[in-house]
Scaffold this active site. Sequence first.
Site, PDB file in Angstrom:
ATOM      1  CE  LYS A  19      -0.587 -12.474 -29.412  1.00  0.00           C
ATOM      2  NZ  LYS A  19      -1.882 -12.469 -28.711  1.00  0.00           N
TER       3      LYS A  19
ATOM      4  CD  GLN B  25      -4.322  -9.760 -27.973  1.00  0.00           C
ATOM      5  OE1 GLN B  25      -4.023 -10.687 -28.721  1.00  0.00           O
ATOM      6  NE2 GLN B  25      -3.649  -9.529 -26.851  1.00  0.00           N
TER       7      GLN B  25
ATOM      8  CG  ASP C 289      -5.769 -17.159 -27.343  1.00  0.00           C
ATOM      9  OD1 ASP C 289      -4.560 -16.983 -27.137  1.00  0.00           O
ATOM     10  OD2 ASP C 289      -6.549 -16.262 -27.687  1.00  0.00           O
TER      11      ASP C 289
HETATM   12  N1  GUN Z   1      -4.217 -10.880 -23.900  1.00  0.00           N
HETATM   13  C1  GUN Z   1      -3.110 -11.078 -23.147  1.00  0.00           C
HETATM   14  N2  GUN Z   1      -2.568 -12.289 -23.389  1.00  0.00           N
HETATM   15  C2  GUN Z   1      -3.363 -12.874 -24.319  1.00  0.00           C
HETATM   16  C3  GUN Z   1      -3.324 -14.138 -24.985  1.00  0.00           C
HETATM   17  O1  GUN Z   1      -2.452 -14.990 -24.750  1.00  0.00           O
HETATM   18  N3  GUN Z   1      -4.310 -14.363 -25.882  1.00  0.00           N
HETATM   19  C4  GUN Z   1      -5.295 -13.446 -26.130  1.00  0.00           C
HETATM   20  N4  GUN Z   1      -6.231 -13.770 -27.024  1.00  0.00           N
HETATM   21  N5  GUN Z   1      -5.362 -12.275 -25.535  1.00  0.00           N
HETATM   22  C5  GUN Z   1      -4.389 -11.993 -24.633  1.00  0.00           C
END
Ligand code: GUN
Length: 299
Positions: A54, A98, A121
């Site tokens: 990311k 995350q 998110d």
């Molecule tokens: N862990 C797995 N997928 C995601 C996501 O889309 N966002 C976040 N913050 N954590 C994740």
Amino acid sequence: MPPDNLIDGRAIAREVHAETESRVAALKEAGVEPSLVFIRVGEDPASRVYVGMKERTAAKLGIRSETTVLPEDTPESTLLKLLGKLNADSSVHGILVQAPLPRHIDETTVFSTVSPAKDVDGFHPVNAGKLMLGEGGGFVPCTPGGVHELLIRSGVTIEGAEVVILGRGNIVGKPMAAILCQKNKHANATVTLCHSRSRDVAAHCRRADIIVAAMGVAGFVKVDMVKPGATVIDVGVNRIDDPAAEKGYRLIGDVDFAAVQPVAGKITPNPGGVGPMTIAMLMRNTVRAAEQQTGEVTR
Ligand code: GUN
């Protein structure tokens, strides 16, 4: 010749990135540098990889990003305090914590503490509620949002389709169902949400025009569960031991791809299907957050 029925997530993500880049350029022209803060707690290997991907994508698109890594034993209160500071910092437009978080930290509390305006998110209850109500203006979670975009941009008919979603998690399954059953263009589907207590999942799947597999069971969707011509979207990322692989494991999806591809109408490869779209949607959400917070709304 293998059937040419692949949904190329990388190519579609590039299309979305190009749109995002032009919005980044417009923001910069107006003196706004869109910015995103990642928070990672502990050293979960998959989370390290995801946050790294990311970060790199943000840099490529001209979005400023910064990552805070907290130790595994960080108290929940410390994380909440940090979120309070970032919420109040007008130079930060998006915040992503995350998941998964260590067990002593309550994810719902954390996601509810991120300002809804910076919740790129889409996990804050306000944004989840807006999605359920069919209200625009909120943030849609990136993975189901990315699957929706893949379906639309691949020309899959969603209106009136029988959709079976496998998995009822808050990150993918539940918001996916909410997106596809909206009374909206590119939605209006008949959605069945299957989970670990569902009876005869295979029978549900065999009726589906679209299957979205997001339950986290390697190779669960077999060829005899797929109606010929159906669209199959594989969200799964499962680590399985493989002594022959360099790292001692390999990643496979929730779909038995080799067997299913020949009967599917369209199918996502994995990797190269949903994953790149999740990141593309995160970047798009971040740019929208920056536009909304600064009044530089271009769309
Ligand atoms: N862990 C797995 N997928 C995601 C996501 O889309 N966002 C976040 N913050 N954590 C994740």
